[in-house]
Scaffold this active site. Structure first.
Site, PDB file in Angstrom:
ATOM      1  CE1 TYR A   1      -3.850   2.436   0.773  1.00  0.00           C
ATOM      2  CE2 TYR A   1      -2.328   3.571   2.393  1.00  0.00           C
ATOM      3  CZ  TYR A   1      -3.418   3.473   1.653  1.00  0.00           C
ATOM      4  OH  TYR A   1      -4.144   4.513   1.653  1.00  0.00           O
TER       5      TYR A   1
ATOM      6  CB  ILE B   1      -9.571   9.546   7.344  1.00  0.00           C
ATOM      7  CG1 ILE B   1      -8.950  10.687   7.066  1.00  0.00           C
ATOM      8  CG2 ILE B   1     -11.189   9.680   7.161  1.00  0.00           C
ATOM      9  CD1 ILE B   1      -9.051  11.553   5.891  1.00  0.00           C
TER      10      ILE B   1
END
Length: 241
Positions: free
Chosen positions: A149, A182
């Protein structure tokens, strides 16, 4: 304006769609039409079924629904198969690269014929494309932000800068937003990890999707006409340390 957003049914994506849909035509590219319907967006929002892992015919689908131009393209979709660092297979690692930077490249390429002068491309990257995770804050190794990622999101930042220069003669702006933590409602249940993140964030709180709307608004309108090739952190100061 006509806005096309990938990953528009996700935790961050749906907030971006709601923001734009009040006054614009919004097209959401995704795989799950039933999930899209459950979100009950207004009539300004249309769904384009597209599997970013398998489909490469987005241009054809856009032609089929007679989209003449795209004013703002927001790349937000991603997929990875996370595992503990150095325990993943090379196939899964490459799958993660495809699911981060690969699908952004493919989407931009497919949408390029519909981009006009002063169109905006906004790539949703990650602070982990810019910094290395603090491994000590994760309770277990398999919770560490996946290496593929981070590598893929670093590629998104480079792709942004590259295409910003390449598309500048056509007056198309390309920028990248680097969100911090988030976490979804499900992720927030991991109280220990959330506490560690907050401890390392100068603003002492977690982020939420609405924190991204200000910079997205700037980059998607004429107010951002002289901004291109930038990777802008929205992370509460996490990456400043």
């Amino acid at each position: 304006m006509k806005i096309l957003i990938t990953g528009g049914c996700g935790y961050i994506g749906r907030e971006i769609v709601k923001y734009f849909s009040t006054t614009n035509s919004v097209y959401v590219c995704g795989t799950d039409e039933e999930k899209f319907k459950k979100l009950s967006f207004n009539n300004n929002v249309k769904f384009i079924k597209h599997d970013f892992n398998k489909d490469i015919n987005l241009k054809e689908k856009l032609n089929n629904i007679n989209i003449q131009n795209i004013d703002v393209l927001i790349n937000n979709a991603y997929f990875v198969k996370p595992s503990e660092p150095l325990k993943n297979t090379i196939d899964n690692f490459m799958y993660g690269l495809k699911g981060t930077v690969g699908i952004y490249y493919e989407t931009i390429k497919e949408c390029y014929p519909f981009l006009i002068e002063k169109s905006k491309i906004i790539n949703i990257g990650s602070m982990y494309g810019n910094i290395i995770p603090d491994f000590e804050m994760y309770p277990t190794k398999d919770e560490i932000n996946p290496i593929e990622y981070g590598v893929g999101k670093a590629g998104v930042s480079h792709l942004t800068k590259y295409l910003a220069n390449y598309l500048a003669p056509k007056n198309i702006n390309v920028n990248c937003i680097l969100p911090g933590s988030i976490p979804s409602n499900e992720s927030r249940k991991n109280k220990k990890l959330m506490s560690e993140i907050i401890k390392r964030t100068p603003l002492k709180r977690l982020g939420n999707p609405k924190d991204l709307l200000g910079i997205i608004s700037l980059l998607s309108t004429s107010s951002g006409d002289f901004i291109t090739g930038q990777c802008i952190s929205v992370d509460g100061g996490f990456s400043n340390k």
